[in-house]
Write an enzyme that holds these catalytic residues in place. Sequence first.
Site, short mmCIF file in Angstrom:
data_model
loop_
_atom_site.label_atom_id
_atom_site.label_comp_id
_atom_site.label_asym_id
_atom_site.label_seq_id
_atom_site.Cartn_x
_atom_site.Cartn_y
_atom_site.Cartn_z
N ASP A 1 0.86 -1.20 0.00
CA ASP A 1 0.00 0.00 0.00
C ASP A 1 0.89 1.24 0.00
O ASP A 1 0.94 1.98 0.99
CB ASP A 1 -0.90 -0.03 1.25
N CYS B 1 -2.87 4.53 -4.47
CA CYS B 1 -3.74 5.70 -4.25
C CYS B 1 -3.41 6.81 -5.25
O CYS B 1 -3.74 7.97 -5.02
CB CYS B 1 -3.64 6.18 -2.80
N1 SAH Z 1 -1.19 0.90 4.77
C1 SAH Z 1 -1.42 2.10 5.56
C2 SAH Z 1 -1.21 3.37 4.80
C3 SAH Z 1 0.11 3.50 4.12
S1 SAH Z 1 0.49 5.10 3.62
C4 SAH Z 1 -2.81 2.08 6.15
O1 SAH Z 1 -3.68 1.35 5.64
O2 SAH Z 1 -3.04 2.79 7.11
C5 SAH Z 1 2.09 4.89 3.00
C6 SAH Z 1 3.15 4.55 4.03
O3 SAH Z 1 4.36 4.35 3.34
C7 SAH Z 1 3.46 5.62 5.07
O4 SAH Z 1 3.31 5.07 6.34
C8 SAH Z 1 4.91 6.03 4.82
O5 SAH Z 1 5.63 6.24 6.03
C9 SAH Z 1 5.44 4.82 4.12
N2 SAH Z 1 6.53 5.02 3.17
C10 SAH Z 1 6.70 6.01 2.26
N3 SAH Z 1 7.78 5.78 1.49
C11 SAH Z 1 8.31 4.61 1.93
C12 SAH Z 1 9.43 3.81 1.52
N4 SAH Z 1 10.20 4.17 0.49
N5 SAH Z 1 9.67 2.67 2.19
C13 SAH Z 1 8.89 2.27 3.21
N6 SAH Z 1 7.82 2.97 3.63
C14 SAH Z 1 7.53 4.13 2.99
#
Ligand code: SAH
Length: 390
Positions: free
Chosen positions: A291, A331
Amino acid sequence: MLKPQEERRLQAGHLWIFSNEVNVAATPLTAFTPGEHVQVRSSHDRFLGYAYVNPRTLISGRLLGRDPDYPPGKSLLVHRFKVALAMRERLYPAPFYRLAFGEADLLPGLVVDRYGSVLVAQIGTAGMEAMKGEILDALVKVIDPTAVLWKNDSSIRELEGLERYVETALGQVPDMVEVPEGGVVFRVPLAAGQKTGWYFDQAGNRALLARHAAGQRVLDVFSYAGSFGLQAARAGAAEVTCVDSSASALEAAAETAAANELEVELLKGDAFDMLEALHADRRRFDLVVIDPPAFIKRKKDHPKGLAAYRRLNQLAMQMLDRDGLLLSCSCSYHLGPGELTDSVQRAARHLGRFAQLIGVGAQAPDHPVHPAIEETRYLRAFLFRVVDSC
Ligand code: SAH
């Protein structure tokens, strides 16, 4: 005033007015201040609705209402919030949801999330910023919250010429709130969290994953506060691993796990690197959810973003044991649904496997779609079963 024929899209239900649709000889855009309220009139001088204007942006106006008797102001906002609330109250057992989802609730540029008696609001446009006081008054009237936070820190505000800030609008905003979902009570940071604190849009897809989780080894990539993974744990997963790059998100996940007596492995790092590392360690999972944040925020990011989705789906699929499930989400509005399923299909072929689409998820109903505004239909979630080719 609009140019001839340019009222058609508005009449079909859309809310946006692009700068090239305005008759700038009659009504020069430069004469308006950002956020100013106007009447929109057709080339025949017919009233089409009330809107706010921003001469700085490509979307130069957004419609607030079509009834000449209801100009923008507190009473129109009260009406909008009541209509929005009625749907959420009908569909949600507890007051935890997105109360207002911008254009799709006829409140362009405004998002309000509800955490029980606490509201977190986000303004994205100069026109809504100009109504900040009335928005608060209307929320007080309809919801009577104990606290309201303005989480006006999104980067899209810069396009509108707005500053970014986080500010208490009312009462004492707690640092953390508890959000009940899927049998887990989540600890959610508000001001320090991402977006408004919680991703309500994925609620249905988290339930979809949980239905398949019993007895499975689950990997939740881009886990934020453990939302998918901990619900899978509650549903009886054999083991759960969450990966995120944000230390504070994983801290919230750890607190939630402890408070709910759930076990979870938390891995902090870049998802691409972590997936490579897990693969190198020969780890295997039965259920993987990815996600990621929007890799394609603007159209011009499309080629790079698509490549990132492709790579990610391949890395994720690599972790799946025989007959495993992959829940692949995006998204990014600019990533078409077909492009995401195609990314999974390519990944499967590349790995010599066969992927079957067995479930299609959507954004939760507190993020309604405005059928005339495609941009409001942004969340994609596809559940694939992946078997070894023969
Ligand atoms: N699955 C979550 C929402 C995820 S939002 C839910 O349902 O609530 C995207 C997430 O990706 C965020 O928490 C952000 O910290 C993380 N993120 C962004 N870039 C990233 C990367 N390169 N590696 C790991 N995590 C990352």
